[in-house]
Design a protein around this motif. Structure first.
Motif, PDB file in Angstrom:
ATOM      1  N   ASP A  41       4.764   8.683  -2.607  1.00 34.00           N
ATOM      2  CA  ASP A  41       5.806   7.692  -2.330  1.00 34.00           C
ATOM      3  C   ASP A  41       6.107   6.775  -3.519  1.00 34.00           C
ATOM      4  O   ASP A  41       6.865   5.813  -3.390  1.00 34.00           O
ATOM      5  CB  ASP A  41       5.417   6.848  -1.112  1.00 34.00           C
ATOM      6  CG  ASP A  41       5.314   7.682   0.160  1.00 34.00           C
ATOM      7  OD1 ASP A  41       6.019   8.710   0.244  1.00 34.00           O
ATOM      8  OD2 ASP A  41       4.524   7.324   1.043  1.00 34.00           O
ATOM      9  N   GLU A  70      -4.364   7.057  -1.364  1.00 33.06           N
ATOM     10  CA  GLU A  70      -3.440   5.933  -1.354  1.00 33.06           C
ATOM     11  C   GLU A  70      -4.061   4.779  -2.127  1.00 33.06           C
ATOM     12  O   GLU A  70      -5.242   4.804  -2.463  1.00 33.06           O
ATOM     13  CB  GLU A  70      -3.084   5.512   0.068  1.00 33.06           C
ATOM     14  CG  GLU A  70      -4.277   5.128   0.917  1.00 33.06           C
ATOM     15  CD  GLU A  70      -3.914   4.899   2.370  1.00 33.06           C
ATOM     16  OE1 GLU A  70      -2.841   5.342   2.817  1.00 33.06           O
ATOM     17  OE2 GLU A  70      -4.703   4.245   3.052  1.00 33.06           O
ATOM     18  N   LYS A 101       0.857  -1.184   0.000  1.00 35.09           N
ATOM     19  CA  LYS A 101       0.000   0.000   0.000  1.00 35.09           C
ATOM     20  C   LYS A 101       0.897   1.238   0.000  1.00 35.09           C
ATOM     21  O   LYS A 101       1.849   1.316   0.772  1.00 35.09           O
ATOM     22  CB  LYS A 101      -0.889  -0.019   1.246  1.00 35.09           C
ATOM     23  CG  LYS A 101      -2.047   0.920   1.184  1.00 35.09           C
ATOM     24  CD  LYS A 101      -2.980   0.669   2.364  1.00 35.09           C
ATOM     25  CE  LYS A 101      -4.272   1.415   2.190  1.00 35.09           C
ATOM     26  NZ  LYS A 101      -5.206   1.116   3.278  1.00 35.09           N
ATOM     27  N   PHE A 102       0.580   2.198  -0.866  1.00 36.34           N
ATOM     28  CA  PHE A 102       1.405   3.389  -1.049  1.00 36.34           C
ATOM     29  C   PHE A 102       0.560   4.645  -1.114  1.00 36.34           C
ATOM     30  O   PHE A 102      -0.554   4.626  -1.624  1.00 36.34           O
ATOM     31  CB  PHE A 102       2.189   3.299  -2.368  1.00 36.34           C
ATOM     32  CG  PHE A 102       3.373   2.378  -2.341  1.00 36.34           C
ATOM     33  CD1 PHE A 102       4.654   2.889  -2.235  1.00 36.34           C
ATOM     34  CD2 PHE A 102       3.205   1.014  -2.432  1.00 36.34           C
ATOM     35  CE1 PHE A 102       5.751   2.044  -2.218  1.00 36.34           C
ATOM     36  CE2 PHE A 102       4.288   0.158  -2.420  1.00 36.34           C
ATOM     37  CZ  PHE A 102       5.568   0.677  -2.315  1.00 36.34           C
ATOM     38  N   LYS A 103       1.140   5.748  -0.653  1.00 30.65           N
ATOM     39  CA  LYS A 103       0.603   7.075  -0.908  1.00 30.65           C
ATOM     40  C   LYS A 103       1.198   7.516  -2.246  1.00 30.65           C
ATOM     41  O   LYS A 103       2.301   7.109  -2.605  1.00 30.65           O
ATOM     42  CB  LYS A 103       0.991   8.043   0.201  1.00 30.65           C
ATOM     43  CG  LYS A 103       0.362   7.690   1.544  1.00 30.65           C
ATOM     44  CD  LYS A 103       0.659   8.769   2.569  1.00 30.65           C
ATOM     45  CE  LYS A 103       0.118   8.437   3.939  1.00 30.65           C
ATOM     46  NZ  LYS A 103      -1.242   7.976   4.000  1.00 30.65           N
TER      47      LYS A 103
END
Length: 106
Positions: A60, A91, A55-57
């Motif tokens: 990022d 995200e 899981k990423f923003k």
């Protein structure tokens, strides 16, 4: 369960380079071997291996731009917004997609 690549840049990058990182607002239920197409109800373009990176923003994703098919993070985020109906998810999930074999009509 098929993986749809509506983004021509990402799809072309996968077919030409054998791997692409793709961001999805929703988590996939199926990982491992799958097939890809360019639209809902579309023909099979290739077989691929789908692996979840996590899981990423959006901010990022910079380390993955080189393998996304886009020139800059801003360009990639613009495509994410377009593919999510003009909404920018805070995200989402990043996947590494590796080409196993391309269909003859890809």
């Amino acid at each position: 369960m098929v993986m749809i690549f509506q983004s021509e840049k990402a799809r072309r990058f996968l077919l030409e380079n054998g791997v692409v990182f793709t961001f999805r607002a929703k988590r996939r239920k199926k990982l491992g071997e799958d097939w890809i197409t360019d639209r809902r109800g579309g023909h099979k373009i290739a077989d691929a291996l789908v692996e979840e990176e996590g899981k990423f923003k959006l901010q990022d994703l910079g380390l993955y731009v080189e393998y996304s098919g886009f020139s800059t993070l801003e360009e990639w985020i613009g495509e994410i917004k377009k593919l999510n109906g003009g909404r920018l998810p805070a995200e989402g999930w990043l996947y590494k997609v590796t080409l196993l074999s391309a269909s003859s009509n890809a």
